[in-house]
Write an enzyme that holds these catalytic residues in place. Structure first.
Site, PDB file in Angstrom:
ATOM      1  N   ASP A   1      90.568  30.106  -2.254  1.00 28.79           N
ATOM      2  CA  ASP A   1      89.450  30.947  -2.663  1.00 28.79           C
ATOM      3  C   ASP A   1      88.475  30.028  -3.412  1.00 28.79           C
ATOM      4  O   ASP A   1      88.862  28.968  -3.891  1.00 28.79           O
ATOM      5  CB  ASP A   1      89.983  32.047  -3.592  1.00 28.79           C
ATOM      6  CG  ASP A   1      88.883  32.787  -4.319  1.00 28.79           C
ATOM      7  OD1 ASP A   1      87.937  33.237  -3.661  1.00 28.79           O
ATOM      8  OD2 ASP A   1      88.981  32.905  -5.558  1.00 28.79           O
TER       9      ASP A   1
ATOM     10  N   ASP B   1      85.378  31.236  -5.818  1.00 25.75           N
ATOM     11  CA  ASP B   1      84.915  31.664  -7.138  1.00 25.75           C
ATOM     12  C   ASP B   1      86.091  31.905  -8.083  1.00 25.75           C
ATOM     13  O   ASP B   1      87.016  32.654  -7.761  1.00 25.75           O
ATOM     14  CB  ASP B   1      84.083  32.939  -7.023  1.00 25.75           C
ATOM     15  CG  ASP B   1      82.777  32.713  -6.289  1.00 25.75           C
ATOM     16  OD1 ASP B   1      81.807  33.413  -6.592  1.00 25.75           O
ATOM     17  OD2 ASP B   1      82.713  31.833  -5.409  1.00 25.75           O
TER      18      ASP B   1
END
Length: 237
Positions: free
Chosen positions: A30, A32
């Site tokens: 991922d 953020d």
């Protein structure tokens, strides 16, 4: 999943270290709050004075309190209308930082022969730059619509679909495994929010990084202090 403390700030469940990094062929991140230090949508909203409003929706989505992630993202993106590309570039240059250990972990994985995938509910404006900076092999993220040098408040449909949500992260991880001719059990998935759980659930090794409680509870490795490269503490090359 019942976890035990492997080292201070590092918990494991359902695995017996040391694992071999070379037993894996793909690592998916991922972006953020995992690979980088910010939630990009919140920082973009700050440019139009809507950060608190947008951040509240982001937090609820990451905690898993919002069932329709796509709709929550559309709501947030609508509030970004008018932000200029120059302001976007300023966010990248002034606010976005790689999280501690990010470059080191990516380098260690690449040295061990793993391919690297970046899957994000964020935006191509940032994932493309992170891809180039770290030498990442594959990416999937959302594309913001731009007109006359500013955001329109909408996203652009792409060949694979409309929005990269949790289901799309899972699909992309499985697609990349198939493309590489590997089993999903040979993949590592790292994330922090509820929309990372679908891809973490199909990967051979799931890793939570400074994550929300629901994500920590389901991960085989949970990094609760220190950098991303703490994963290497349960690995041998």
């Amino acid at each position: 999943m019942t976890s035990t403390e492997f080292a201070p700030g590092l918990r494991i469940a359902g695995i017996t270290p040391p694992l071999r990094l070379t037993d894996y062929k793909l690592i998916a991140f991922d972006m953020d709050s995992t690979l980088i230090n910010i939630e990009c949508v919140d920082e973009i909203a700050d440019a139009v004075g809507r950060k608190a409003e947008v951040a509240a929706i982001t937090e609820a989505a990451m905690q898993g309190h919002i069932s329709d992630y796509k709709e929550s993202l559309r709501q947030r993106v609508a509030l970004l209308k008018g932000v200029t590309l120059a302001q976007m570039d300023q966010i990248y240059q002034e606010r976005l930082r790689l999280n501690p250990g990010a470059a080191e972990l990516v380098a260690a994985c690449k040295a061990a022969g793993l391919k690297v995938l970046l899957v994000s509910g964020g935006f191509t404006h940032f994932t493309d730059r992170i891809r180039d900076r770290l030498g990442i092999d594959f990416t999937r993220a959302n594309q913001l619509e731009v007109a006359n040098g500013a955001l329109t408040g909408r996203m652009v449909d792409q060949a694979w679909g409309d929005i990269c949500d949790g289901a799309e992260k899972r699909t992309m991880l499985l697609h990349t495994c198939a493309q590489l001719g590997i089993d999903p059990s040979q993949a590592i998935a790292m994330g922090d929010g509820a929309n990372d759980l679908p891809m973490m659930g199909v990967a051979g090794l799931s890793v939570a990084y400074h994550a929300k409680p629901a994500v920590r509870e389901q991960a085989k490795v949970s990094i609760e202090s220190g950098g991303l490269d703490r994963l290497l503490e349960v690995m041998q090359a």
